[in-house]
Scaffold this active site. Structure first.
Site, PDB file in Angstrom:
ATOM      1  N   GLY A 119       0.785  -1.230   0.000  1.00  0.00           N
ATOM      2  CA  GLY A 119       0.000   0.000   0.000  1.00  0.00           C
ATOM      3  C   GLY A 119       0.816   1.278   0.000  1.00  0.00           C
ATOM      4  O   GLY A 119       0.249   2.374   0.086  1.00  0.00           O
ATOM      5  N   GLN A 120       2.146   1.167  -0.092  1.00  0.00           N
ATOM      6  CA  GLN A 120       2.960   2.397  -0.159  1.00  0.00           C
ATOM      7  C   GLN A 120       2.518   3.216  -1.365  1.00  0.00           C
ATOM      8  O   GLN A 120       2.169   2.661  -2.399  1.00  0.00           O
ATOM      9  CB  GLN A 120       4.437   2.027  -0.305  1.00  0.00           C
ATOM     10  N   LYS A 121       2.596   4.533  -1.219  1.00  0.00           N
ATOM     11  CA  LYS A 121       2.113   5.430  -2.271  1.00  0.00           C
ATOM     12  C   LYS A 121       2.683   5.081  -3.646  1.00  0.00           C
ATOM     13  O   LYS A 121       1.955   5.018  -4.631  1.00  0.00           O
ATOM     14  CB  LYS A 121       2.503   6.867  -1.907  1.00  0.00           C
TER      15      LYS A 121
END
Ligand SMILES: Nc1nc2c(ncn2[C@@H]2O[C@H](COP(=O)(O)OP(=O)(O)OP(=O)(O)O)[C@@H](O)[C@H]2O)c(=O)[nH]1
Ligand SMILES: [Mg+2]
Lengths: 185, 339
Positions: free
Chosen positions: A69-71
């Protein structure tokens, strides 16, 4: 026979379900998947890409796609939308500041046509943390009541730390998918 | 769930049974993740060669599309096959993602994304669109990366629940901020909008959130869950935690002990060194958090923005002679406000 009904037929035979887990980084997706599968959760790194876990759940085989889910890698999420039966949106209920981000990303996801048929389970995770918002509060912030009426959804409070709520959530998801794909025609 | 015909008691019994089954499974879990095979570098290189073979063959498939463009049925089949090959490649990466060095995972993902794009472009150029349509839907590609206009992002915070009583420090300038958490059970702890402050947190918390710090020094006892740091500048952090994510940090030094690999994103000028905090009873707190052993992970930083095998220019190891020494909070005087 259309492609979709062929796929459904194949799936029905194998009793397979494809589940996509997404949510902001740090929300607990990987921890949840490992916990459900009874694996050690003491050392988990932030997910660089994605992991696939095949889990037997009751009489079904769940293919769980746990996507980071990291940008930087959120733009890859769309690569996993195809043929998704169940969508699990994981929320860190103690991260009040990023609930805005969380709502924005979820809203975007729900606009996605390829996910329009998927059952949606929202896990309000980290309920064990003092100061975490309750599932009701999370539902309010994410404005879940305003969701498209055709969507099957459910919000469940849980903790990947204690395991609480995980089975309740997945039971709902699996039953909801089953009632759409396997029992109805 | 409401439409089940079984009685509530049956459901309760069933739930109980499932719970026991899970507990049973959990109790049989292996003590740790299966060890990587000794020959992890060997398996990496064999993965990379398989990956590059498959990639080349997909590129060939893509290139062939033009030559069969006249036969619509065949072209469609061809695209389906190509799409399948890309999926297979993706599976290969997924299966190996635990074993691979992080930059290999990232480059592989990028490659797959590029291949999908090429396929999408070819599909939309070679398969003629219908003459007209009633609905003017955006193409899939557009909708996937569509971002609403800026003013839609800024949703009002009107009924936004906030916890006034949650522990932490916010909106301070030039202060010495001390918190002793020993003995009390603390969930999350938040530091936000601090300028030229020194923060000393003695004791253990489950989660630490840090947002917008400038020219600060932050010393915190062991965090049993994760640390999330966003927008730090010119600051020093001394932290121990299971996970650490650093977003949008500039010119800052991190003295860490971490169980997994620290990650940075959109950051630059960040430097790393081992944990160096002391206070009375810290050994016990570290043990309690499962952080008593040095893992060496403070130096295994993953930069999400960096897709190449060579060292990321955004972070470095702090040279020995520039490191602060051991910081002993028990010996620091409280009046000492100099930063
Ligand atoms: N206290 C508490 N901590 C949790 C819970 N679930 C996850 N965590 C912690 O939250 C941190 C993040 O968990 P991950 O499973 O890595 O999160 P993720 O969503 O997979 O993150 P990405 O892979 O970066 O997208 C870890 O330090 C976990 O130990 C929970 O229910 N309670
Ligand atoms: Mg993860």
């Amino acid at each position: 026979m259309g492609l979709l009904s062929i796929i459904r037929k194949m799936k029905r035979k194998e009793k397979e379900m494809r589940i996509l887990m997404v949510g902001l980084d740090n929300s607990g997706k990987t921890t949840i998947v490992l916990k459900i599968n009874g694996e050690d959760t003491s050392v988990i790194s932030p997910t660089l890409g994605f992991n696939i876990k095949t889990i037997t759940y009751q009489k079904y085989t769940l293919n769980i796609w746990d996507v980071g889910g990291q940008k930087t890698i959120r733009s890859y999420w769309r690569n996993y939308f195809e043929q998704t039966d169940g969508l699990v949106w994981v929320v860190d209920s103690s991260d009040l500041r990023r609930l805005d981000d969380c709502k924005f990303e979820l809203d975007n996801l729900l606009k996605e046509e390829r996910l329009s048929g998927a059952s949606l389970l929202i896990l309000a995770n980290k309920q064990d943390i003092k100061g975490a918002l309750t599932p009701e509060e999370i539902a309010k912030v994410l404005n879940l009541e305003a969701m498209d009426k055709s969507r099957h959804w459910q919000i469940v409070g849980c903790s990947a730390y204690t395991g609480e709520g995980l089975l309740e959530g997945f039971d709902w998801l699996v039953h909801d998918i089953a009632s759409r794909i396997y029992m109805l025609d | 769930m409401s439409d089940h015909s079984s009685t509530a008691m049956d459901e309760e019994a069933e739930k109980q049974r499932k719970h026991l089954a899970m507990v049973e499974r959990l109790s049989k879990r292996p003590q740790s993740r299966p060890n990587k095979p000794e020959s992890s570098s060997e398996s990496t290189s064999s993965f990379l060669s398989r990956f590059s073979d498959l990639k080349t063959s997909i590129e060939t498939q893509l290139a062939q599309s033009h030559s069969i463009a006249s036969d619509a049925a065949q072209l469609k089949l061809h695209f389906q096959n190509t799409s399948q090959s890309i999926s297979n490649l993706e599976k290969l990466v997924a299966e190996n993602s635990y074993l691979l060095p992080s930059y290999d995972v990232r480059t592989s993902l990028k490659t797959i994304d590029d291949l999908k794009h090429s396929l999408q472009n070819l599909t939309s150029t070679l398969i003629p669109k219908k003459k007209f349509s009633f609905k003017n839907k955006p193409t899939k590609k557009d909708s996937a990366i569509h971002q609403p206009p800026q003013n839609q992002i800024a949703t009002p915070h009107s009924d936004f629940p906030t916890r006034r009583d949650s522990p932490g420090f916010a909106n301070k300038t030039g202060e010495l901020l001390i918190e002793k958490l020993r003995g009390s059970e603390v969930g999350e702890f938040a530091l936000s909008d601090l300028h030229s402050c020194e923060v000393r947190v003695i004791g253990s918390v489950r989660a630490l959130f840090v947002h917008r710090l400038r020219d600060c020094r932050v010393y915190v006892g062991p965090v049993t869950g994760s640390v999330l740091i966003e927008e730090a500048e010119g600051s020093i952090f001394v932290l121990a935690s299971h996970q650490i994510r650093i977003h949008a940090a500039k010119r800052s030094d991190f003295y860490l002990r971490v169980r997994s690999r620290p990650i940075i994103e959109d950051s630059n000028g960040v430097r790393f060194a081992p944990y160096c905090l002391r206070y009375e009873g810290i050994e016990e707190d570290l043990r309690g958090a499962g952080l008593d052993a040095e893992t060496g992970n403070w130096a295994n930083v993953d930069d999400f923005r960096w897709l190449r095998a060579v060292q990321s220019p955004n972070w470095s190891i702090l040279p020995d002679n520039e490191r602060i020494g051991v910081v002993d909070l028990s010996n620091l005087k409280n009046e000492d406000k100099e930063i």
